[in-house]
Design an enzyme around this catalytic site. Structure first.
Site, short mmCIF file in Angstrom:
data_model
loop_
_atom_site.label_atom_id
_atom_site.label_comp_id
_atom_site.label_asym_id
_atom_site.label_seq_id
_atom_site.Cartn_x
_atom_site.Cartn_y
_atom_site.Cartn_z
N LYS A 50 7.70 -0.03 -0.15
CA LYS A 50 6.90 -0.22 -1.36
C LYS A 50 6.54 -1.71 -1.46
CE LYS A 50 5.32 0.50 -5.56
NZ LYS A 50 4.01 1.17 -5.69
N ASN A 74 -3.24 7.78 -8.67
CA ASN A 74 -2.05 7.11 -9.21
C ASN A 74 -2.41 5.72 -9.70
OD1 ASN A 74 -0.50 4.74 -7.72
ND2 ASN A 74 -1.60 5.90 -6.14
N CYS A 135 -4.62 -3.43 -3.64
CA CYS A 135 -4.20 -2.53 -4.72
C CYS A 135 -5.26 -2.47 -5.80
CB CYS A 135 -2.86 -2.96 -5.32
SG CYS A 135 -2.29 -1.78 -6.55
N GLY A 248 -4.71 7.53 5.41
CA GLY A 248 -5.60 8.20 4.46
C GLY A 248 -5.63 9.70 4.66
C1 LIG Z 1 2.17 6.91 -5.51
C2 LIG Z 1 1.56 5.91 -4.56
C3 LIG Z 1 2.02 4.59 -4.55
C4 LIG Z 1 1.47 3.65 -3.68
N1 LIG Z 1 1.95 2.37 -3.67
C5 LIG Z 1 1.46 1.47 -2.77
C6 LIG Z 1 1.99 0.15 -2.71
O1 LIG Z 1 2.93 -0.22 -3.41
N2 LIG Z 1 1.45 -0.70 -1.81
C7 LIG Z 1 0.42 -0.36 -0.95
O2 LIG Z 1 -0.01 -1.17 -0.13
N3 LIG Z 1 -0.09 0.91 -0.99
C8 LIG Z 1 0.40 1.82 -1.87
N4 LIG Z 1 -0.10 3.09 -1.90
C9 LIG Z 1 -1.21 3.45 -0.98
C10 LIG Z 1 -0.71 4.20 0.27
O3 LIG Z 1 0.17 3.41 1.03
C11 LIG Z 1 -1.91 4.64 1.15
O4 LIG Z 1 -2.60 3.52 1.61
C12 LIG Z 1 -2.89 5.54 0.39
O5 LIG Z 1 -2.20 6.41 -0.49
C13 LIG Z 1 -3.75 6.40 1.33
O6 LIG Z 1 -2.97 7.21 2.17
P1 LIG Z 1 -2.60 8.76 1.82
O7 LIG Z 1 -3.88 9.46 1.48
O8 LIG Z 1 -1.94 9.27 3.07
O9 LIG Z 1 -1.66 8.71 0.66
C14 LIG Z 1 0.44 4.05 -2.78
C15 LIG Z 1 -0.02 5.37 -2.79
C16 LIG Z 1 0.53 6.30 -3.65
C17 LIG Z 1 0.02 7.72 -3.62
#
Ligand SMILES: Cc1cc2nc3c(=O)[nH]c(=O)nc-3n(C[C@H](O)[C@H](O)[C@H](O)COP(=O)(O)O)c2cc1C
Length: 308
Positions: A50, A74, A135, A248
């Site tokens: 995180k 989120n 972010c 993604g």
């Molecule tokens: C609940 C949640 C919390 C996230 N927190 C972070 C974070 O703290 N730092 C970050 O770089 N990305 C964060 N992300 C982004 C994910 O690492 C990722 O880049 C994004 O969700 C796309 O991938 P996915 O579709 O497989 O989830 C978060 C995503 C979700 C869903």
């Protein structure tokens, strides 16, 4: 037990060997401990933590998550334990695992990114930093830096200077041309680029006549964003010389393969962990099968010429 098929997925990135290119994405895997009850997390190629900031953060008040078609929105707001507590309470556990540890860092200013980097740089057990300049859910830092090529370059250059680790720049899709930002962070000295972070989105509760999230807007993730992510990985991989890590909407092996075909050297599973915690393990097994079936000696050979 290691067997010969393990060679199929071994990769080397920024001078480091990874047992496989299947990693877990920041914010969806806590600090590793949370999933250790479910399976042996040492089987992963890497764990990305995180985002860590200088001070602990509470994040936004609830509701912070809402389901959307084929995805979720989120606005957690970078809730985290802060760098000192991370080093004291979380890193000792992560360091013991037989997997690579990538610490994702964030900040409200370039100075904060540098301070977090300096505190981490004295520590053992970290294999790389992933710099979250993407972010969408915080007022300062994050996307504010990641959407401006000059600030993105400066942030990466300053972090790189303060870091004894490899530096991965994590990019946002919420920009006009992601290749401009990719080239800027490469010029800033990034060792690799990961993309994409979430796509800015909004859901409105029509009965309450209010946004579904307390932060009003949030970041969209999950299968809904996968085609956008694949296209961006494809474009960025052709615009820079440093390795690209695809993120993604990856839920299964075929999803992951699209990213490798588009030019990614590794992938991260994010929202997929919430739906099926074993998805990364299934993808590791599936990628091995794909390599064997198609006679690739290694996953690094899978990228295809997709022009025209
Ligand atoms: C609940 C949640 C919390 C996230 N927190 C972070 C974070 O703290 N730092 C970050 O770089 N990305 C964060 N992300 C982004 C994910 O690492 C990722 O880049 C994004 O969700 C796309 O991938 P996915 O579709 O497989 O989830 C978060 C995503 C979700 C869903």
């Amino acid at each position: 037990m290691a067997d010969r098929s393990d060679q199929l997925l071994k990769i080397k990135l920024f001078g480091k060997q990874f047992k496989n290119p299947v990693w877990v994405a920041s914010g969806t895997f806590g600090y590793g401990e949370e999933y250790a009850e479910l399976y042996d997390v040492s089987k992963l190629g890497a764990i990305v933590t995180k985002s860590i900031t200088l001070e602990p953060r509470q994040g936004h008040p609830p509701p912070r998550v809402v389901e959307t078609p084929s995805g979720m929105l989120n606005a957690i707001g970078l809730q985290n334990v802060g760098v000192d507590n991370f080093v004291k309470d979380k890193l000792p556990y992560l360091r013991k695992l037989k997997t690579r540890v990538i610490v994702n860092i964030a900040g409200s200013s370039i100075n904060e990114y540098v301070k977090v980097t300096e505190r981490l740089s004295r520590k053992r057990g970290i294999d790389a930093l992933e710099v979250n300049i993407s972010c969408p859910n915080v007022k300062t830092g994050g996307i504010e830096i990641g959407a401006d090529p000059k600030r993105a370059l400066k942030t990466i250059a300053m972090v790189k200077k303060a870091s004894r680790f490899a530096v991965i720049a994590k990019l946002s899709p919420n920009v006009t041309d992601i290749t401009v930002i990719a080239r800027a962070v490469e010029d800033g000295g990034a060792d690799a680029i990961s993309l994409i972070n979430t796509i800015a989105g909004m859901v409105i509760d029509v009965d309450k006549r209010r946004p579904a999230l307390s932060n009003v807007t949030g970041g969209l993730s999950g299968p809904a964003i996968r085609p956008v992510a694949v296209a961006m990985v494809y474009k960025v991989a052709r615009s820079v010389d440093i390795p690209v890590i695809g993120i993604g909407g990856i839920m299964n092996t075929d999803d992951a393969l699209q990213f490798f075909l588009a030019g990614a050297k590794a992938i991260q599973v994010g929202t997929g962990n919430f739906i099926n915690p074993r998805a990364p393990l299934e993808i590791i097994a599936g990628l091995k099968r794909y390599c064997k079936r198609n006679k690739f000696s290694n996953i690094s050979k899978v990228a295809a010429d997709l022009e025209g």
